[in-house]
Design an enzyme around this catalytic site. Structure first.
Site, short mmCIF file in Angstrom:
data_model
loop_
_atom_site.label_atom_id
_atom_site.label_comp_id
_atom_site.label_asym_id
_atom_site.label_seq_id
_atom_site.Cartn_x
_atom_site.Cartn_y
_atom_site.Cartn_z
CD GLU A 211 21.92 61.22 33.65
OE1 GLU A 211 22.01 60.55 34.70
OE2 GLU A 211 21.34 60.82 32.63
CD GLU A 322 17.55 57.97 38.67
OE1 GLU A 322 17.39 56.91 38.05
OE2 GLU A 322 18.24 58.92 38.24
#
Length: 407
Positions: A211, A322
């Site tokens: 990520e 997120e």
């Protein structure tokens, strides 16, 4: 009188134990700090209060792990993906002014890498020394095709997303240009981020994930600055992996960009817009996963042996936002995603991710096919796909969290 005497004795007996526990904790903190903060060649004080240590490239935390004992640092990838440039020009506009705040105070020399110094208070904010720099379990968005969402999904893990994704193929990398903002965070234990994910394995127990993007995380960094970050795990966040350089894993080769350092400047509502380009791809020759920031900064790599599924390829790629929704007051959080505004507000108001691409088996960057979208609660955070000549495949995303339709 006897009761008072008993209580006094209990207090005296308990005190040494609690003191020794505090001493052990203090010793553990100091040991961990010495592992993370290597002796610097030079230290730079950033305007935001960070200390950036320039340490020899071979002394970085990655090499504390036994698996790295005989590792030879790969100083450059064997190959870049084809199609990184279009019409002789590098893809992506608007990022030329992006830098990191610490650059205003100096730079690191050749043969060193910049490492954000970890402070004692950073460790003390963590629930434990072992959990410092790690994500909690179940932080990956699971679109319907992977795992049917449960009615209580939000309450299960406290994380919410607005993402675009592709699956069903073999992916050897991903690229995106991500709009940079400073979303407001309601609680210090919450965060907001915008990133890309490269995924392999099952979401339950053996997920492999790489990520990269930007985040605002008061719990991790001690402030509300927007910071560049990376993360990896090979077992669904259970024991492996961490943010940035806070454990053995990512090997940095670049002396100009510091993981976890503040990004500058940032976008403003109805004002100037800034974005960062991130490319992660698998070196076809060596098998390592490389990361590039912007057009000029090859940052480093995750060695292939860290992973099981990603030792070959990714089976899913995700891009988007997120947040953590802790529902501390019994209501949905007001922590913002992206700019804090919904996608339908468009450019200059809503956050975007543009020029999203994947790397195929021939090491070519191409537009993804059959893009899906996913969000747990569209009334809180949403996403809207688009396509244009200059931006390629793109989307607007984000939202304010709690509002009249999101309680």
């Amino acid at each position: 009188m006897k009761v008072k005497l008993v209580l006094w004795l209990l207090f005296v007996l308990a005190a040494p134990g609690s003191g020794s526990a505090a001493r052990r904790r203090n010793l553990e903190v100091k040991r961990h700090l010495s592992r993370l903060n290597k002796p610097p060649v030079k230290s730079i004080k950033s305007p935001d209060g960070d200390i950036i240590d320039c340490i020899p490239i071979s002394h970085q935390p990655a090499f504390d792990h036994p698996h790295f004992k005989n590792h030879t640092i790969q100083m450059m990838p064997s190959y870049h993906p084809e199609g990184l440039y279009r019409d002789g020009k590098k893809v992506g506009k608007g990022e030329s002014g992006i830098a990191q705040l610490w650059h205003k105070s100096g730079g690191c020399g050749q043969g060193t890498i910049p490492v954000r110094r970890t402070r004692e208070e950073d460790l003390l904010r963590a629930s434990s020394i072992q959990s410092f720099g790690k994500k909690k379990h179940k932080t990956i968005p699971t679109p319907p095709t992977y795992a049917k969402p449960q009615p209580d999904l939000i309450n299960q893990n406290g994380h919410q997303h607005a993402i675009a994704y592709v699956e069903g193929d073999q992916y050897y990398g991903a690229k995106a240009t991500i709009n940079v903002w400073d979303p407001k965070i309601q609680q210090t234990n919450e965060f907001s981020l915008s990133q890309l994910w490269l995924l392999g394995g099952s979401f339950a127990s053996d997920l492999n994930s790489i990520e990269a993007g930007w985040q605002v995380s008061p719990d991790l960094y001690g402030d509300n600055n927007t910071r560049l970050f990376t993360y990896w795990t090979s077992d669904a966040y259970q024991a492996t992996g961490c943010y940035n350089l806070l454990c053995s894993g990512f090997i940095q080769i670049n002396n100009q960009i510091a993981m976890g350092a503040s990004i500058y400047p940032l976008s403003s509502y109805r004002g100037s817009q800034y974005d960062i380009s991130i490319l992660v791809w698998k070196d076809p020759k060596e098998g390592n996963w490389w990361m590039q920031f912007g057009n000029d900064y090859v940052l480093g790599y995750w060695p292939a042996f860290l992973f099981s599924y990603l030792s070959d390829s990714a089976s899913m790629v995700e891009w988007g936002g997120e947040v953590v929704n802790s529902e501390s007051d019994g209501q949905h959080t007001t922590t913002q995603m992206g700019s804090g505004h919904f996608p339908d507000e468009g450019f200059g108001k809503s956050s975007y991710v543009r020029n999203i691409q994947v790397v195929d088996e021939s090491n070519n960057l191409r537009a993804p096919k059959d893009i899906g979208t996913f969000t747990e609660q569209s009334s809180c955070y949403n996403i809207q796909l688009g396509r244009s000549g200059e931006w390629g495949e793109y989307f607007y995303f984000g939202g304010p969290g709690r509002n009249s339709n999101c309680q």
